[in-house]
Design a protein around this motif. Structure first.
Motif, PDB file in Angstrom:
ATOM      1  N   PHE A 130       0.900  -1.140   0.117  1.00 11.40           N
ATOM      2  CA  PHE A 130       0.044   0.037   0.095  1.00 11.40           C
ATOM      3  C   PHE A 130       0.763   1.156  -0.027  1.00 11.40           C
ATOM      4  CE2 PHE A 130       0.847  -0.595   4.425  1.00 11.40           C
ATOM      5  CZ  PHE A 130       0.822   0.665   5.109  1.00 11.40           C
ATOM      6  N   GLY A 131       0.298   2.380  -0.050  1.00  5.66           N
ATOM      7  CA  GLY A 131       1.250   3.520  -0.118  1.00  5.66           C
ATOM      8  C   GLY A 131       1.616   3.909  -1.499  1.00  5.66           C
ATOM      9  N   SER A 132       2.711   4.749  -1.352  1.00  2.78           N
ATOM     10  CA  SER A 132       3.291   5.233  -2.554  1.00  2.78           C
ATOM     11  C   SER A 132       3.757   4.159  -3.614  1.00  2.78           C
ATOM     12  CB  SER A 132       4.486   6.010  -2.366  1.00  2.78           C
ATOM     13  OG  SER A 132       5.522   5.332  -1.733  1.00  2.78           O
ATOM     14  N   LEU A 133       4.084   2.992  -3.172  1.00  2.77           N
ATOM     15  CA  LEU A 133       4.413   1.954  -3.928  1.00  2.77           C
ATOM     16  C   LEU A 133       3.174   1.462  -4.991  1.00  2.77           C
ATOM     17  CD1 LEU A 133       6.795  -0.822  -2.214  1.00  2.77           C
ATOM     18  CD2 LEU A 133       7.243   0.627  -4.510  1.00  2.77           C
ATOM     19  N   ARG A 134       2.105   1.399  -4.120  1.00  2.05           N
ATOM     20  CA  ARG A 134       0.559   1.129  -4.674  1.00  2.05           C
ATOM     21  C   ARG A 134       0.219   2.136  -5.881  1.00  2.05           C
ATOM     22  NH1 ARG A 134      -2.887  -3.192  -3.315  1.00  2.05           N
ATOM     23  NH2 ARG A 134      -4.624  -2.877  -3.938  1.00  2.05           N
ATOM     24  N   TYR A 135       0.284   3.634  -5.568  1.00  2.00           N
ATOM     25  CA  TYR A 135      -0.156   4.189  -6.619  1.00  2.00           C
ATOM     26  C   TYR A 135       0.995   4.720  -7.610  1.00  2.00           C
ATOM     27  CZ  TYR A 135       0.844   7.482  -2.472  1.00  2.00           C
ATOM     28  OH  TYR A 135       1.264   8.518  -1.575  1.00  2.00           O
ATOM     29  N   ARG A 136       2.337   4.088  -7.372  1.00  2.00           N
ATOM     30  CA  ARG A 136       3.602   4.240  -8.439  1.00  2.00           C
ATOM     31  C   ARG A 136       3.909   5.615  -8.223  1.00  2.00           C
ATOM     32  NH1 ARG A 136      -0.284   0.662  -8.434  1.00  2.00           N
ATOM     33  NH2 ARG A 136      -0.958  -0.318 -10.440  1.00  2.00           N
ATOM     34  N   VAL A 137       4.268   6.047  -7.006  1.00  2.00           N
ATOM     35  CA  VAL A 137       5.195   7.267  -6.732  1.00  2.00           C
ATOM     36  C   VAL A 137       6.387   6.705  -5.855  1.00  2.00           C
ATOM     37  CG1 VAL A 137       5.325   9.738  -6.410  1.00  2.00           C
ATOM     38  CG2 VAL A 137       3.050   8.771  -7.363  1.00  2.00           C
ATOM     39  N   ALA A 138       6.930   5.567  -5.758  1.00  2.00           N
ATOM     40  CA  ALA A 138       8.077   4.982  -5.024  1.00  2.00           C
ATOM     41  C   ALA A 138       9.229   5.416  -5.583  1.00  2.00           C
ATOM     42  CB  ALA A 138       7.829   3.631  -4.743  1.00  2.00           C
ATOM     43  N   HIS A 139      10.074   5.900  -4.964  1.00  2.00           N
ATOM     44  CA  HIS A 139      11.632   5.943  -5.306  1.00  2.00           C
ATOM     45  C   HIS A 139      12.398   4.608  -4.841  1.00  2.00           C
ATOM     46  CE1 HIS A 139      10.254  10.201  -5.362  1.00  2.00           C
ATOM     47  NE2 HIS A 139      11.433  10.403  -5.969  1.00  2.00           N
ATOM     48  N   GLU A 140      13.575   4.516  -5.770  1.00  2.00           N
ATOM     49  CA  GLU A 140      14.353   3.216  -5.847  1.00  2.00           C
ATOM     50  C   GLU A 140      14.639   2.745  -4.305  1.00  2.00           C
ATOM     51  OE1 GLU A 140      18.846   4.651  -6.430  1.00  2.00           O
ATOM     52  OE2 GLU A 140      17.764   3.898  -8.011  1.00  2.00           O
ATOM     53  N   LYS A 141      14.790   3.569  -3.476  1.00  2.00           N
ATOM     54  CA  LYS A 141      15.032   3.163  -2.055  1.00  2.00           C
ATOM     55  C   LYS A 141      13.875   3.466  -1.092  1.00  2.00           C
ATOM     56  CE  LYS A 141      20.003   3.275  -2.497  1.00  2.00           C
ATOM     57  NZ  LYS A 141      21.310   3.736  -1.845  1.00  2.00           N
ATOM     58  N   SER A 142      12.768   3.391  -1.523  1.00  2.00           N
ATOM     59  CA  SER A 142      11.744   3.866  -0.585  1.00  2.00           C
ATOM     60  C   SER A 142      11.339   2.553   0.163  1.00  2.00           C
ATOM     61  CB  SER A 142      10.400   4.031  -1.493  1.00  2.00           C
ATOM     62  OG  SER A 142      10.519   5.326  -2.146  1.00  2.00           O
ATOM     63  N   ASP A 143      10.844   2.735   1.471  1.00  2.00           N
ATOM     64  CA  ASP A 143      10.398   1.490   2.349  1.00  2.00           C
ATOM     65  C   ASP A 143       9.501   0.856   1.794  1.00  2.00           C
ATOM     66  OD1 ASP A 143      12.271   2.624   3.840  1.00  2.00           O
ATOM     67  OD2 ASP A 143      10.883   3.356   5.595  1.00  2.00           O
ATOM     68  N   VAL A 231      -0.920  15.139 -14.867  1.00  2.00           N
ATOM     69  CA  VAL A 231       0.281  16.112 -14.205  1.00  2.00           C
ATOM     70  C   VAL A 231       0.504  15.434 -12.671  1.00  2.00           C
ATOM     71  CG1 VAL A 231      -0.213  18.190 -15.408  1.00  2.00           C
ATOM     72  CG2 VAL A 231      -1.557  17.805 -13.138  1.00  2.00           C
ATOM     73  N   LEU A 232      -0.468  14.775 -12.057  1.00  2.00           N
ATOM     74  CA  LEU A 232      -0.287  14.570 -10.747  1.00  2.00           C
ATOM     75  C   LEU A 232       0.890  13.793 -10.478  1.00  2.00           C
ATOM     76  CD1 LEU A 232      -1.351  14.803  -7.653  1.00  2.00           C
ATOM     77  CD2 LEU A 232      -2.755  12.622  -8.300  1.00  2.00           C
ATOM     78  N   ARG A 233       1.146  12.343 -11.194  1.00  2.00           N
ATOM     79  CA  ARG A 233       2.255  11.531 -10.832  1.00  2.00           C
ATOM     80  C   ARG A 233       3.643  12.415 -10.985  1.00  2.00           C
ATOM     81  NH1 ARG A 233      -0.279   6.779 -12.813  1.00  2.00           N
ATOM     82  NH2 ARG A 233      -0.713   5.671 -11.160  1.00  2.00           N
ATOM     83  N   PRO A 234       3.795  12.881 -11.934  1.00  2.00           N
ATOM     84  CA  PRO A 234       5.168  13.831 -12.307  1.00  2.00           C
ATOM     85  C   PRO A 234       5.332  14.816 -11.193  1.00  2.00           C
ATOM     86  CG  PRO A 234       3.597  14.452 -14.121  1.00  2.00           C
ATOM     87  CD  PRO A 234       3.022  12.983 -13.286  1.00  2.00           C
ATOM     88  N   MET A 235       4.167  15.402 -10.827  1.00  2.00           N
ATOM     89  CA  MET A 235       4.533  16.367  -9.675  1.00  2.00           C
ATOM     90  C   MET A 235       4.890  15.757  -8.383  1.00  2.00           C
ATOM     91  SD  MET A 235       1.251  19.219 -10.299  1.00  2.00           S
ATOM     92  CE  MET A 235       1.712  20.105  -8.956  1.00  2.00           C
ATOM     93  N   LEU A 236       4.037  14.713  -8.038  1.00  2.00           N
ATOM     94  CA  LEU A 236       4.359  14.055  -6.573  1.00  2.00           C
ATOM     95  C   LEU A 236       5.842  13.606  -6.653  1.00  2.00           C
ATOM     96  CD1 LEU A 236       1.063  12.101  -6.012  1.00  2.00           C
ATOM     97  CD2 LEU A 236       1.827  14.363  -4.891  1.00  2.00           C
ATOM     98  N   PHE A 237       6.305  12.860  -7.795  1.00  2.00           N
ATOM     99  CA  PHE A 237       7.867  12.647  -7.880  1.00  2.00           C
ATOM    100  C   PHE A 237       8.777  13.832  -7.560  1.00  2.00           C
ATOM    101  CE2 PHE A 237       6.668   8.730 -10.377  1.00  2.00           C
ATOM    102  CZ  PHE A 237       7.444   7.900  -9.679  1.00  2.00           C
ATOM    103  N   SER A 238       8.349  14.876  -8.196  1.00  2.00           N
ATOM    104  CA  SER A 238       9.257  16.155  -8.068  1.00  2.00           C
ATOM    105  C   SER A 238       9.316  16.604  -7.052  1.00  2.00           C
ATOM    106  CB  SER A 238       8.744  17.124  -9.234  1.00  2.00           C
ATOM    107  OG  SER A 238       9.033  16.610 -10.469  1.00  2.00           O
ATOM    108  N   ILE A 239       8.063  16.684  -6.228  1.00  2.00           N
ATOM    109  CA  ILE A 239       7.898  17.299  -4.792  1.00  2.00           C
ATOM    110  C   ILE A 239       8.648  16.502  -3.851  1.00  2.00           C
ATOM    111  CG2 ILE A 239       6.111  17.667  -2.995  1.00  2.00           C
ATOM    112  CD1 ILE A 239       4.222  18.214  -5.294  1.00  2.00           C
ATOM    113  N   LYS A 240       8.639  14.961  -3.909  1.00  2.00           N
ATOM    114  CA  LYS A 240       9.358  14.202  -2.975  1.00  2.00           C
ATOM    115  C   LYS A 240      10.720  14.514  -3.350  1.00  2.00           C
ATOM    116  CE  LYS A 240       7.961  10.090  -2.303  1.00  2.00           C
ATOM    117  NZ  LYS A 240       7.270   8.395  -2.374  1.00  2.00           N
TER     118      LYS A 240
END
Length: 404
Positions: A130-143, A231-240
């Motif tokens: 669940f979380g960012s992995l589930r909605y595809r905004v996880a970075h390579e070292k995300s928990d 726009v939402l996914r790329p924005m979330l990546f950039s914000i993180k």
């Protein structure tokens, strides 16, 4: 309107989209403002294309030129000396082999956890993200945020006392330790009890809860918002990417004040886009049935209460013509730099930005909090309640710098 079912469980694939210009803008600003940090932005924005969907029962998974392997045979998995690739995905660059390996490692760790749970508590249980992995905004070292799915309790914590042994967090921790996981830490008194642990074979940090269905459902709703917005996914990546090196994306730090969770940033960004007409309200018009059918509710543990988790699919909604992610991201920083935190709040259930004290929502209950971001389902929950005065000032100051 058609509603999305909260019972769906699974991990799909992310369509390709470009975040090159966004990432370049963020990186350029960091270099000019904080060169001493040597901040190198990391992004997995392009790692999950449709040709790389990972089956949860895949066989013979290879890592890094085939020298190290993760082998899957039915339900028996092992990871030998596997580490996450340290490769950074730079703006405009694709590293398909590396990012594919990262996804495979994540899936293999989940399989190991599921195997351990099933051997100890029964084969009826499964494990999902669940979380960012589930909605595809996880970075390579995300928990890895994971949940044990109890098929006998689809409404979550419906029973105040769960009698099944799998709900005993200490027994789950012992099970994971016996399976070879390390750095076991039980968080028994959290609103959702979890076990924190590490997979020593990959180095990934993991959190595991038992049957918190609301975490899956709110992740699925955020995923739906991401799927209908370009726009939402790329924005979330950039914000993180921006927030991480500034210690603004760390809700559970060891020696610092708590800052924003990725979930909070997602709700803030959805609310911001809703206010500007760039996203619909997926919970609009869902009048509460009278009397409310208890079978339609999903229950939280603290408070022990059932919640309406319906949301629209919005299949016919189209984003405004000419939506520009770069321009929207620039305005995002300006928006939060000047946001009236004392008088307004975020509630995506109510359409975005609302008065801080309104009838019918829970923000009025959190009069001491510096910032209100109301959970879209648990209406008594402020997801930024731990944000203090200093962290909020740091956040607004950094937003102001980016908005110049």
């Amino acid at each position: 309107m058609k509603f999305l079912s909260p019972k769906g469980v699974g991990l799909g694939c992310l369509s390709n989209f470009k975040t090159t210009s966004l990432s370049r803008a963020i990186e350029a600003r960091h270099v000019s403002q904080a060169a001493a940090r040597k901040c190198r932005l990391r992004s997995d924005a392009e790692i999950l294309n449709s040709s790389q969907v990972i089956s949860s029962r895949a066989a013979d998974l290879h890592h890094t030129q085939g020298a190290r392997k993760i082998r899957s045979s039915g339900k028996s998995l092992s990871i030998r000396n596997t580490k996450l690739a340290s490769t950074t995905t730079y703006p405009g660059r694709r590293d398909t082999e590396s990012t594919s390996n990262i996804q495979r490692i994540r899936e293999a760790v989940k399989e190991l956890v599921e195997t351990a749970i099933q051997r100890r508590f029964g084969r009826g249980y499964s494990v999902d993200f669940f979380g960012s992995l589930r909605y595809r905004v996880a970075h390579e070292k995300s928990d890895l945020d994971m949940v044990v799915i109890d098929p006998g309790s689809p409404q979550g914590y419906l029973r105040i006392t769960q009698l099944d042994p799998v709900y005993n967090i200490r027994k789950v921790a012992h099970c994971l330790r016996h399976a070879g996981f390390s750095h076991i830490d039980c968080r028994l008194h959290s609103s959702v009890p979890i076990v924190k642990f590490r997979d020593p074979r990959s180095g990934l940090e993991c959190d595991l809860n038992i049957n918190d269905r609301l975490g899956i459902i709110n992740s699925d709703m955020i995923k739906r918002y991401c799927d209908i917005s370009p726009v939402l996914r790329p924005m979330l990546f950039s914000i993180k990417n921006w927030a991480k090196p500034l210690h603004l994306n760390d809700p559970s730090p060891q020696n610092r004040a708590a800052s924003f969770s990725s979930y909070a940033f997602a709700l803030m960004t959805i609310g911001y886009l809703q206010k500007g007409g760039h996203l619909p309200n997926l919970q609009d018009g869902l009048a509460t049935p009278t009397p409310l059918n208890p079978d339609a509710l999903v229950w939280s543990r603290k408070p022990h209460q059932g919640w309406d988790v319906r949301f629209h699919s919005a299949k016919d909604w189209l984003p405004p013509v000419g939506s520009d992610a770069d321009a929207l991201l620039n305005r995002w920083f300006a928006f939060w730099a000047e946001f009236p935190y004392d008088t307004e709040a975020v509630s995506i259930r109510e359409g975005g930005i609302v008065p801080r004290i309104t009838s019918g929502i829970s923000v009025s209950q959190h009069v001491c909090a510096k910032f209100h971001v109301t959970d879209p389902f648990i209406l008594t929950k402020n997801v930024t309640t731990a944000i203090g005065k200093n962290v909020l000032k740091h956040f607004t100051d950094e937003c102001r710098k980016m908005a110049r």
